[in-house]
Design a protein around this motif. Sequence first.
Motif, PDB file in Angstrom:
ATOM      1  N   THR A 141      41.844  48.634  43.751  1.00  9.88           N
ATOM      2  CA  THR A 141      41.230  46.983  43.739  1.00  9.88           C
ATOM      3  C   THR A 141      42.730  46.099  44.127  1.00  9.88           C
ATOM      4  N   ARG A 166      48.968  44.153  33.585  1.00 12.92           N
ATOM      5  CA  ARG A 166      50.041  45.101  34.283  1.00 12.92           C
ATOM      6  C   ARG A 166      49.909  46.322  34.228  1.00 12.92           C
ATOM      7  N   SER A 167      48.379  46.654  34.441  1.00 12.20           N
ATOM      8  CA  SER A 167      47.742  48.232  34.351  1.00 12.20           C
ATOM      9  C   SER A 167      48.359  48.700  35.467  1.00 12.20           C
ATOM     10  N   LEU A 170      45.953  48.247  38.547  1.00 13.54           N
ATOM     11  CA  LEU A 170      45.563  47.120  38.914  1.00 13.54           C
ATOM     12  C   LEU A 170      46.794  45.826  38.960  1.00 13.54           C
ATOM     13  N   HIS A 189      51.695  39.808  30.631  1.00  7.82           N
ATOM     14  CA  HIS A 189      50.949  40.679  29.678  1.00  7.82           C
ATOM     15  C   HIS A 189      50.758  40.291  28.322  1.00  7.82           C
ATOM     16  N   SER A 190      50.288  41.114  27.676  1.00  6.46           N
ATOM     17  CA  SER A 190      49.640  40.725  26.162  1.00  6.46           C
ATOM     18  C   SER A 190      51.097  40.086  25.165  1.00  6.46           C
ATOM     19  N   VAL A 209      43.151  40.880  33.472  1.00 10.38           N
ATOM     20  CA  VAL A 209      43.361  41.082  32.093  1.00 10.38           C
ATOM     21  C   VAL A 209      42.173  41.660  31.216  1.00 10.38           C
ATOM     22  N   GLY A 210      41.040  41.676  31.509  1.00  8.13           N
ATOM     23  CA  GLY A 210      39.851  42.631  30.910  1.00  8.13           C
ATOM     24  C   GLY A 210      39.498  41.639  29.733  1.00  8.13           C
ATOM     25  N   LYS A 211      39.767  40.328  29.774  1.00 10.03           N
ATOM     26  CA  LYS A 211      39.184  39.447  28.624  1.00 10.03           C
ATOM     27  C   LYS A 211      38.488  38.560  29.329  1.00 10.03           C
ATOM     28  N   ALA A 229      39.836  39.419  39.088  1.00  8.78           N
ATOM     29  CA  ALA A 229      39.254  40.792  39.132  1.00  8.78           C
ATOM     30  C   ALA A 229      38.575  41.197  37.991  1.00  8.78           C
ATOM     31  N   GLY A 230      38.341  40.387  37.207  1.00  9.91           N
ATOM     32  CA  GLY A 230      37.382  40.559  35.846  1.00  9.91           C
ATOM     33  C   GLY A 230      35.767  40.629  36.079  1.00  9.91           C
ATOM     34  N   THR A 265      36.663  46.670  46.016  1.00  7.70           N
ATOM     35  CA  THR A 265      37.430  48.090  45.439  1.00  7.70           C
ATOM     36  C   THR A 265      36.824  49.029  46.366  1.00  7.70           C
TER      37      THR A 265
END
Length: 281
Positions: A141, A166-167, A170, A189-190, A209-211, A229-230, A265
């Motif tokens: 990605t 920060r995964s 990704l 990050h969170s 971030v996935g949200k 990217a989400g 991706t």
Amino acid sequence: MSLVLDGRAYATQMESELKTRVEALKQKTGATPILATILVGDDPASATYVKMKGNACRRVGMDSIKVEMPQDTTTEQLLAKINELNNNPNVHGILLQHPVPSQIDERVCFDAIDIKKDVDGVTCLGFGNMAMGEPAYGSCTPQGIMYLLQKHNIELSGKHAVVVGRSAILGKPMAMMLLNANCTVTICHSKTQNLAEIVKQADIVVGAVGKPELIKKDWIKQGAVVVDAGFHPTENGGVGDIELAGIEEIASAYTPVPGGVGPMTINTLIRQTVESAEKSV
Ligand code: NAP
């Protein structure tokens, strides 16, 4: 006027170039590039992703080997399968679909993938090589995002890039790739405080971030490059991690959702498998 970073169009163009390369390799060596995909368990979303990857292989004339393992697979059983594929000279790339069931040590299994076949860029060694600027297959990605930015001649050197997330697959590799491209990079990050204030300083914003729409449009600086990217399905199609409605009035360039980062991706996975096959002959 905002530039649309159209990942779907670029991936389609790349597919036709990859098809030519695969054909040339077949003519020259008789070998067909092969990607082995490993799906452990019965997560329907993972099954769909693996299917999409197999389809992408076929579109460019490659083959794929589809390995399916049951939900109760152990780390040892998965390691044995990875070793078998490592030792198979016909396999040029190995993709272990993430996430694996919780009883499996995912990191150990990722790191068991032969570095030459780590076309998904998931090993610690591959990450380290990439971070040091040595040859490596990047995590797909962020690597796909870099290809998309380069394709559109987005200037990176000296720019302040803010990566939200920060995964291992990704956010972190994205930050290193942007750093290697001479950006000044901030990783959020969170636990980050004052996220809005930091994003407001960014010349380049990456939402990883996935949200859904966590990053608000009014945090984006005028003229910034916006990479999202989400993907979160909605009744009207889907949204990303960044509030994109009306973004064209603010951003100098942006990735649409869908059709921006997503298609890059899988395309990058295929591109890196073709590269691996070319190197192996
Ligand atoms: P992930 O593993 O869940 O990581 C999310 C990151 O966001 C974590 O680093 C987390 O911080 C951070 N975060 C969570 N809440 C936050 C908040 N309120 N403020 C700031 N940071 C916050 O997700 P991922 O796998 O990296 O994926 C991120 C997004 O990219 C998702 O939307 C996913 O669907 C998408 N994605 C797309 C593709 C594609 O092919 N297009 C591929 C992979 C991922 P902590 O580290 O502190 O927990």
